[in-house]
Design a protein around this motif. Structure first.
Motif, PDB file in Angstrom:
ATOM      1  N   GLN A 155      53.930  24.636  48.498  1.00  0.00           N
ATOM      2  CA  GLN A 155      53.984  25.365  47.236  1.00  0.00           C
ATOM      3  C   GLN A 155      52.607  25.802  46.747  1.00  0.00           C
ATOM      4  O   GLN A 155      52.496  26.577  45.801  1.00  0.00           O
ATOM      5  CB  GLN A 155      54.723  24.547  46.183  1.00  0.00           C
ATOM      6  CG  GLN A 155      54.100  23.241  45.779  1.00  0.00           C
ATOM      7  CD  GLN A 155      53.186  23.399  44.595  1.00  0.00           C
ATOM      8  OE1 GLN A 155      53.481  24.124  43.663  1.00  0.00           O
ATOM      9  NE2 GLN A 155      52.052  22.734  44.650  1.00  0.00           N
ATOM     10  N   ASN A 156      51.543  25.318  47.404  1.00  0.00           N
ATOM     11  CA  ASN A 156      50.201  25.767  47.034  1.00  0.00           C
ATOM     12  C   ASN A 156      49.880  27.155  47.585  1.00  0.00           C
ATOM     13  O   ASN A 156      49.003  27.840  47.056  1.00  0.00           O
ATOM     14  CB  ASN A 156      49.143  24.776  47.555  1.00  0.00           C
ATOM     15  CG  ASN A 156      48.900  23.638  46.588  1.00  0.00           C
ATOM     16  OD1 ASN A 156      49.503  23.576  45.529  1.00  0.00           O
ATOM     17  ND2 ASN A 156      48.024  22.738  46.955  1.00  0.00           N
ATOM     18  N   PHE A 157      50.579  27.568  48.643  1.00  0.00           N
ATOM     19  CA  PHE A 157      50.282  28.875  49.241  1.00  0.00           C
ATOM     20  C   PHE A 157      50.459  30.017  48.235  1.00  0.00           C
ATOM     21  O   PHE A 157      49.528  30.827  48.058  1.00  0.00           O
ATOM     22  CB  PHE A 157      51.164  29.091  50.483  1.00  0.00           C
ATOM     23  CG  PHE A 157      50.826  30.331  51.247  1.00  0.00           C
ATOM     24  CD1 PHE A 157      49.833  30.329  52.224  1.00  0.00           C
ATOM     25  CD2 PHE A 157      51.495  31.522  50.993  1.00  0.00           C
ATOM     26  CE1 PHE A 157      49.519  31.478  52.939  1.00  0.00           C
ATOM     27  CE2 PHE A 157      51.183  32.681  51.697  1.00  0.00           C
ATOM     28  CZ  PHE A 157      50.196  32.661  52.669  1.00  0.00           C
ATOM     29  N   PRO A 158      51.611  30.124  47.570  1.00  0.00           N
ATOM     30  CA  PRO A 158      51.726  31.212  46.598  1.00  0.00           C
ATOM     31  C   PRO A 158      50.777  31.080  45.422  1.00  0.00           C
ATOM     32  O   PRO A 158      50.397  32.086  44.818  1.00  0.00           O
ATOM     33  CB  PRO A 158      53.199  31.117  46.146  1.00  0.00           C
ATOM     34  CG  PRO A 158      53.623  29.732  46.475  1.00  0.00           C
ATOM     35  CD  PRO A 158      52.860  29.365  47.708  1.00  0.00           C
ATOM     36  N   GLU A 159      50.373  29.851  45.106  1.00  0.00           N
ATOM     37  CA  GLU A 159      49.447  29.683  43.983  1.00  0.00           C
ATOM     38  C   GLU A 159      48.080  30.277  44.305  1.00  0.00           C
ATOM     39  O   GLU A 159      47.447  30.898  43.454  1.00  0.00           O
ATOM     40  CB  GLU A 159      49.320  28.207  43.634  1.00  0.00           C
ATOM     41  CG  GLU A 159      50.594  27.620  43.035  1.00  0.00           C
ATOM     42  CD  GLU A 159      50.454  26.156  42.688  1.00  0.00           C
ATOM     43  OE1 GLU A 159      49.370  25.595  42.922  1.00  0.00           O
ATOM     44  OE2 GLU A 159      51.432  25.568  42.192  1.00  0.00           O
ATOM     45  N   GLY A 160      47.611  30.076  45.533  1.00  0.00           N
ATOM     46  CA  GLY A 160      46.338  30.672  45.929  1.00  0.00           C
ATOM     47  C   GLY A 160      46.391  32.186  45.864  1.00  0.00           C
ATOM     48  O   GLY A 160      45.460  32.846  45.363  1.00  0.00           O
ATOM     49  N   ALA A 161      47.504  32.756  46.351  1.00  0.00           N
ATOM     50  CA  ALA A 161      47.671  34.208  46.313  1.00  0.00           C
ATOM     51  C   ALA A 161      47.803  34.712  44.883  1.00  0.00           C
ATOM     52  O   ALA A 161      47.314  35.801  44.547  1.00  0.00           O
ATOM     53  CB  ALA A 161      48.898  34.607  47.124  1.00  0.00           C
ATOM     54  N   ALA A 162      48.447  33.910  44.039  1.00  0.00           N
ATOM     55  CA  ALA A 162      48.681  34.318  42.652  1.00  0.00           C
ATOM     56  C   ALA A 162      47.395  34.427  41.853  1.00  0.00           C
ATOM     57  O   ALA A 162      47.365  35.067  40.804  1.00  0.00           O
ATOM     58  CB  ALA A 162      49.630  33.339  41.971  1.00  0.00           C
ATOM     59  N   VAL A 163      46.322  33.801  42.334  1.00  0.00           N
ATOM     60  CA  VAL A 163      45.026  33.915  41.670  1.00  0.00           C
ATOM     61  C   VAL A 163      44.188  35.022  42.302  1.00  0.00           C
ATOM     62  O   VAL A 163      43.667  35.905  41.617  1.00  0.00           O
ATOM     63  CB  VAL A 163      44.244  32.588  41.731  1.00  0.00           C
ATOM     64  CG1 VAL A 163      42.856  32.766  41.113  1.00  0.00           C
ATOM     65  CG2 VAL A 163      44.996  31.499  40.998  1.00  0.00           C
ATOM     66  N   SER A 164      44.049  35.023  43.631  1.00  0.00           N
ATOM     67  CA  SER A 164      43.132  35.943  44.298  1.00  0.00           C
ATOM     68  C   SER A 164      43.581  37.399  44.211  1.00  0.00           C
ATOM     69  O   SER A 164      42.750  38.295  44.002  1.00  0.00           O
ATOM     70  CB  SER A 164      42.950  35.543  45.764  1.00  0.00           C
ATOM     71  OG  SER A 164      44.159  35.667  46.488  1.00  0.00           O
ATOM     72  N   LEU A 165      44.879  37.671  44.352  1.00  0.00           N
ATOM     73  CA  LEU A 165      45.341  39.057  44.362  1.00  0.00           C
ATOM     74  C   LEU A 165      45.175  39.751  43.007  1.00  0.00           C
ATOM     75  O   LEU A 165      44.686  40.891  42.952  1.00  0.00           O
ATOM     76  CB  LEU A 165      46.793  39.120  44.835  1.00  0.00           C
ATOM     77  CG  LEU A 165      47.000  38.723  46.303  1.00  0.00           C
ATOM     78  CD1 LEU A 165      48.478  38.694  46.649  1.00  0.00           C
ATOM     79  CD2 LEU A 165      46.271  39.689  47.230  1.00  0.00           C
ATOM     80  N   PRO A 166      45.533  39.106  41.884  1.00  0.00           N
ATOM     81  CA  PRO A 166      45.262  39.764  40.595  1.00  0.00           C
ATOM     82  C   PRO A 166      43.774  40.006  40.350  1.00  0.00           C
ATOM     83  O   PRO A 166      43.400  41.034  39.763  1.00  0.00           O
ATOM     84  CB  PRO A 166      45.833  38.770  39.577  1.00  0.00           C
ATOM     85  CG  PRO A 166      46.883  38.026  40.321  1.00  0.00           C
ATOM     86  CD  PRO A 166      46.331  37.889  41.709  1.00  0.00           C
ATOM     87  N   LEU A 167      42.932  39.090  40.806  1.00  0.00           N
ATOM     88  CA  LEU A 167      41.493  39.278  40.621  1.00  0.00           C
ATOM     89  C   LEU A 167      41.002  40.477  41.422  1.00  0.00           C
ATOM     90  O   LEU A 167      40.141  41.240  40.966  1.00  0.00           O
ATOM     91  CB  LEU A 167      40.739  38.016  41.043  1.00  0.00           C
ATOM     92  CG  LEU A 167      41.006  36.765  40.200  1.00  0.00           C
ATOM     93  CD1 LEU A 167      40.175  35.596  40.716  1.00  0.00           C
ATOM     94  CD2 LEU A 167      40.696  37.022  38.720  1.00  0.00           C
ATOM     95  N   ARG A 168      41.543  40.651  42.612  1.00  0.00           N
ATOM     96  CA  ARG A 168      41.177  41.807  43.443  1.00  0.00           C
ATOM     97  C   ARG A 168      41.596  43.100  42.764  1.00  0.00           C
ATOM     98  O   ARG A 168      40.839  44.087  42.749  1.00  0.00           O
ATOM     99  CB  ARG A 168      41.837  41.679  44.820  1.00  0.00           C
ATOM    100  CG  ARG A 168      41.622  42.883  45.746  1.00  0.00           C
ATOM    101  CD  ARG A 168      40.163  43.121  46.018  1.00  0.00           C
ATOM    102  NE  ARG A 168      39.972  44.244  46.931  1.00  0.00           N
ATOM    103  CZ  ARG A 168      38.856  44.938  47.050  1.00  0.00           C
ATOM    104  NH1 ARG A 168      37.802  44.640  46.293  1.00  0.00           N
ATOM    105  NH2 ARG A 168      38.767  45.931  47.907  1.00  0.00           N
ATOM    106  N   ARG A 169      42.800  43.115  42.178  1.00  0.00           N
ATOM    107  CA  ARG A 169      43.278  44.323  41.497  1.00  0.00           C
ATOM    108  C   ARG A 169      42.436  44.644  40.268  1.00  0.00           C
ATOM    109  O   ARG A 169      42.371  45.797  39.833  1.00  0.00           O
ATOM    110  CB  ARG A 169      44.755  44.155  41.089  1.00  0.00           C
ATOM    111  CG  ARG A 169      45.717  44.147  42.263  1.00  0.00           C
ATOM    112  CD  ARG A 169      47.146  44.392  41.788  1.00  0.00           C
ATOM    113  NE  ARG A 169      47.615  43.357  40.881  1.00  0.00           N
ATOM    114  CZ  ARG A 169      48.219  42.249  41.264  1.00  0.00           C
ATOM    115  NH1 ARG A 169      48.382  41.999  42.562  1.00  0.00           N
ATOM    116  NH2 ARG A 169      48.642  41.369  40.377  1.00  0.00           N
ATOM    117  N   GLU A 170      41.789  43.618  39.710  1.00  0.00           N
ATOM    118  CA  GLU A 170      40.939  43.844  38.542  1.00  0.00           C
ATOM    119  C   GLU A 170      39.534  44.296  38.914  1.00  0.00           C
ATOM    120  O   GLU A 170      38.695  44.504  38.047  1.00  0.00           O
ATOM    121  CB  GLU A 170      40.866  42.568  37.702  1.00  0.00           C
ATOM    122  CG  GLU A 170      42.191  42.244  37.017  1.00  0.00           C
ATOM    123  CD  GLU A 170      42.101  41.020  36.130  1.00  0.00           C
ATOM    124  OE1 GLU A 170      40.966  40.544  35.903  1.00  0.00           O
ATOM    125  OE2 GLU A 170      43.138  40.540  35.651  1.00  0.00           O
TER     126      GLU A 170
END
Length: 271
Positions: free
Chosen positions: A168-183
């Motif tokens: 369950q940590n896999f989506p959590e890592g993506a949930a942080v890095s991807l929004p930051l990239r979009r910003e």
């Protein structure tokens, strides 16, 4: 594999297990090197799956063993479980009130905790870091419980918990890095900040293992405390975030049930 793990002490086991869970967080954050976004429905399902894993882990790996251990120690099992469980929730509520953080999908003016001038990216990372604390603590307590030589605590169950938390940590890592990239942050910085949300897990894991090794009379409380802290995170954050899009509620609910089933299978099969 179980025999190999048993060669080491509980603190070393907890450290290795939580380094694994941190590594899976980093793997999820590494998606930022391949894409700027993930299908919203898929992300909602992954968060729902994570919620299911944490619910199942809270009962099968923490609360149920805590009740059994309380009985074996001559304690009033339901009272021990209630004190520990509610204590975990109260601890997370206080932390939630104090630690500045921002939930996914929220505007900066909806940040929680003590008001600061910190950047949105920092607040996003702190939001995930907040609920990685009980995850690391849960893994550490589970391995520490094995050292108490109580029948309800098994190395297989502790390994199952670590695997479930890792999944369950896999989506959590993506949930942080991807929004930051979009910003607008670079891929490297987005990845670094995404994986850094998991660094607290080895710290909490070692603390949890050391606590129960040296204070075994509090072990049932510690197990139930970790369960309460995880349920707080699920109800306060993961489920609302995964079901924010009404069109996805049904499929996200099934993903949550799937996560629960996977964790239950892991715990029963390995424990």
């Amino acid at each position: 594999m179980i025999d190999f793990i048993q060669q080491y002490g509980p603190v070393t086991q907890a450290l290795a297990a939580t380094l694994f869970t941190w590594g899976v967080t980093a793997a999820g954050a590494a998606l930022v090197f391949f894409t700027r976004t993930v299908n919203p429905k898929l992300m909602d399902c992954m968060l729902g799956f994570a919620a299911g894993v944490m619910i199942a882990a809270s009962f099968w790996s923490l609360l149920a063993p805590g009740l059994e251990m309380a009985e074996q120690m001559g304690q009033i099992a339901w009272l021990t479980a209630t004190i520990g469980f509610m204590g975990g929730g109260i601890f997370m509520r206080i932390t939630d009130m104090v630690l500045p953080h921002l939930h996914l999908g929220m505007d900066l003016d909806h940040s929680e905790g003590i008001k600061t001038s910190w950047q949105r990216s920092t607040l996003l990372v702190l939001a995930i870091t907040l609920h990685n604390i009980p995850e690391g603590l849960a893994v550490g307590v589970a391995f520490g419980a094995v050292a108490a030589n109580l029948p309800s605590a098994t190395i297989g169950g502790a390994v199952a918990l670590a695997i479930g938390i890792g999944l369950q940590n896999f989506p959590e890592g993506a949930a942080v890095s991807l929004p930051l990239r979009r910003e607008g942050l670079s891929r490297t910085k987005s990845f670094f900040m995404g994986q850094s949300s998991g660094v607290v897990e080895p710290i909490a894991g070692v603390i949890g293992a050391m606590f129960v090794v040296y204070m075994q009379e509090f072990l049932p409380y510690a197990l139930c405390f970790a369960a309460g802290a995880m349920i707080f995170v699920v109800v306060e954050e993961l489920i609302p975030e995964s079901q924010r899009n009404e069109a996805n509620i049904d499929i996200v609910t099934m993903a949550t049930m799937g996560g629960f089933s996977v964790m239950m299978i892991l715990d029963v099969a390995l424990g």
